[in-house]
Scaffold this motif. Structure first.
Motif, PDB file in Angstrom:
ATOM      1  N   THR A 453     -72.431 -11.556  -4.438  1.00 45.61           N
ATOM      2  CA  THR A 453     -73.466 -11.934  -5.408  1.00 45.61           C
ATOM      3  C   THR A 453     -74.562 -12.706  -4.700  1.00 45.61           C
ATOM      4  N   LYS A 458     -76.697 -15.587  -8.986  1.00 47.88           N
ATOM      5  CA  LYS A 458     -75.334 -16.124  -9.076  1.00 47.88           C
ATOM      6  C   LYS A 458     -75.045 -16.801 -10.416  1.00 47.88           C
ATOM      7  N   ASP A 459     -75.897 -17.680 -10.860  1.00 44.92           N
ATOM      8  CA  ASP A 459     -75.640 -18.392 -12.122  1.00 44.92           C
ATOM      9  C   ASP A 459     -75.559 -17.415 -13.294  1.00 44.92           C
ATOM     10  N   ASP A 462     -72.291 -15.266 -12.888  1.00 44.17           N
ATOM     11  CA  ASP A 462     -71.099 -16.091 -13.142  1.00 44.17           C
ATOM     12  C   ASP A 462     -70.891 -16.310 -14.635  1.00 44.17           C
ATOM     13  N   LYS A 479     -67.217 -11.286  -7.747  1.00 40.43           N
ATOM     14  CA  LYS A 479     -68.100 -12.016  -6.835  1.00 40.43           C
ATOM     15  C   LYS A 479     -69.052 -11.070  -6.105  1.00 40.43           C
TER      16      LYS A 479
END
Length: 590
Positions: A453, A458-459, A462, A479
């Motif tokens: 990622t 990413k945020d 996730d 991931k």
């Protein structure tokens, strides 16, 4: 017993690799390819040697900086010379490789050397290639479904002293089929009676606020222009940019079909004589007597939206009908890298490259993926938006969702180059009130098993993974680089193929449509003295770019005999952040 042991020892000794050689690549042949025979010694192989980039990782870091809207360097794209300074090999690497080739009677083709010096081209016989690459087992392989044949090896070696200089040797282990992202053809009326009447309905809407031109059973360019709010836009700086359409697999774009399409679907463009250019790479011929549904879709969907912006169809040879003889080189089918390497040589690159093709990620050797992905990053750093279709089988085609490492582990099947973190990947939608993830086929989406990622998403990713909980646990890599990034209509586009009006569906339709819309945003930026959009993902995921998109919350990426990842509020691996609304997108990026 002693005889058996002695025989085994002898076999091992015969197959042993010399101590001065090291295995460079070893792959499992994809299940759909069957080994037919040992390749004849005298067949000629055109191989390409990719030298390691001296500052390749720095280039990727630089791209992420200049593509982020909060950066002081935002939009300050690099020149060819600046990009080449990152891509050039270490000093002495090319000379060392040339000496190795010469020791085996092989000469580099100097005319084909890349500007950065990171690709060396050399034609050699299969016999020479075997000797050069550690007695590599070059064989004739055949695709189970298409019958297409090529010469490949599943393993090759290079001298230990050169291992640190060489990234990969292409034309060796890559079996990729390069599938287009097009889902079926349905014939429509040979002459649409309302072709010109439609133009009179501009800006009219039904009781739900949807353009009256828009119908699920047939999606016209006028509908798309009205629905995504480009219908009243006039191009301001036509020669300020150019757009590239990738053409692979003998899919030929036909000028007479383009002219006919414009005559009914975009008569102002037809009257002005708008047309696309054609550039051949590696011997592409773009035969005007063989209309390709994919190729025609790509140029017509783009041209219908972005009339007056120059567009070039790049016909990349990669798999012509082939019967090997000693005078005819075996086709290597390296379409992505062949095109991107070609474009990187140019002083001026396209503002957008629209590619409606891809492979199952696990069928593409890691070294080749890394090389192509870096070339995508390099073009992004020069200000090009690299668009790729996400695929038409959701998380994977039913009945095929297993690992190809010999273990047959059940898994979702991400797509490449869609999964490259520097690609801008496009999914598909259908309907208008409400617009939803397409369900006449299923828009590709998922998580890479190769690429982690990236920081820019990413945020967001996730948060989506957390919302899934244990659903699909073990079937995907939580991931991994997640895609698509955005989406657009992709069902039953009205186009012309071989003089007949036809209906085409697929993320192959969504991708050139998005290219057309982004090209208009580029036009506004260029008219105001700004740079092209380039790599838009950091802006999309920053919380800024998504404001120019309409969130899609209905549907899923059904596939692999599962319901697949669901669409939901915000980003999802079905439609990304949603579909582009031109006026909103312009207010964000211009």
């Amino acid at each position: 017993m002693q005889f058996a042991i002695a025989l085994a020892t002898l076999v091992a000794a015969v197959g042993a690799l010399p101590s001065n050689m090291v295995i460079k690549e070893s792959v499992h042949a994809p299940e759909q390819w069957v080994r037919k025979s040992t390749a004849p010694d005298d067949v000629v192989l055109p191989l390409r040697i990719g030298l390691k980039h001296k500052r390749g990782e720095e280039l990727e870091e630089k791209l992420l900086d200049i593509a982020h809207p909060d950066s002081a360097s935002y939009g300050q794209w690099l020149s060819r010379e600046e990009v080449n300074s990152y891509l050039e090999p270490e000093e002495g690497a090319a000379d060392a490789v040339r000496r190795w080739l010469a020791d085996h009677g092989v000469q580099e083709d100097h005319q084909k050397r890349s500007v950065a010096g990171d690709w060396l081209h050399a034609a050699m016989t299969v016999k020479q290639a075997r000797a050069l690459l550690g007695d590599a087992d070059f064989a004739v392989w055949e695709h189970r479904e298409t019958g297409r044949q090529l010469i490949r090896t599943t393993e090759y070696a290079v001298p230990r002293s050169l291992n640190g200089h060489i990234d990969l040797i292409s034309g060796t282990t890559y079996f990729g089929q390069g599938l287009d992202r097009l889902k079926g053809i349905a014939e429509a009326e040979s002459e649409p009676a309302d072709g010109r009447v439609r133009i009179a309905n501009v800006n009219s809407v039904d009781t739900n606020g949807v353009p009256a031109e828009c119908h699920v059973n047939a999606t016209t360019i006028l509908c798309l222009r009205e629905y995504y709010k480009t219908v009243d836009y006039k191009v301001k700086k036509a020669q300020g940019q150019s757009v590239a359409i990738s053409g692979f697999l003998e899919q030929y774009a036909i000028k007479s079909d383009f002219k006919q399409f414009l005559s009914t679907e975009r008569p102002d463009a037809a009257k002005a004589g708008y047309d696309f250019n054609i550039v051949s790479i590696d011997g592409g011929i773009n035969n005007q007597s063989l209309p390709g549904s994919e190729a025609n879709l790509d140029v017509q969907a783009f041209g219908g939206v972005a009339y007056n912006i120059p567009v070039t169809f790049y016909d990349v040879a990669g798999r012509p009908p082939f019967k090997a003889d000693k005078n005819t080189p075996t086709n290597t089918n390296e379409p992505y890298s062949s095109e991107f390497e070609y474009l990187l040589q140019k002083k001026k690159v396209p503002s957008i490259v629209s590619t409606s093709y891809g492979d199952d990620e696990q069928t593409v050797p890691l070294a080749y993926q890394k090389r192509v992905c870096r070339e995508i990053a390099a073009l992004g750093a020069r200000g090009t938006t690299m668009l790729f279709a996400s695929g038409d089988y959701g998380v994977g085609n039913d009945g095929t969702c297993f690992s190809n490492d010999g273990k047959n582990t059940p898994k979702f099947l991400p797509s490449f180059p869609a999964s490259c973190p520097y690609s801008v990947t496009v999914g598909a939608t259908i309907a208008f009130n409400p617009e939803r993830a397409v369900d006449t086929f299923y828009s590709g989406g998922g998580f890479s098993d190769v690429w982690p990622t990236p920081k820019y998403q990413k945020d967001t990713v996730d948060a989506y993974v957390a919302s899934l909980g244990d659903k699909f646990k073990g079937l995907y890599n939580p991931k991994g680089r997640a895609y698509p990034d955005l989406a657009a209509q992709g069902s039953r586009f009205v186009i012309v193929i071989g003089g007949r009006y036809s209906l085409i569906s697929g993320t192959s339709a969504s991708t050139p449509l998005v290219a057309g819309i982004l090209a208009l945003v580029n036009d506004e930026r260029l008219a105001k003295g700004k740079s092209t959009l380039g790599f838009i993902n950091p802006a999309l995921y920053s919380g800024k770019g998504e404001k120019g998109l309409k969130d899609i919350t209905i549907g899923s990426a059904k596939g692999c005999n599962t319901t697949g990842f669901p669409a939901q509020k915000g980003w999802d691996p079905v439609t990304g952040f949603g579909t582009p609304v031109f006026d909103k997108l312009s207010s964000v990026f211009v």
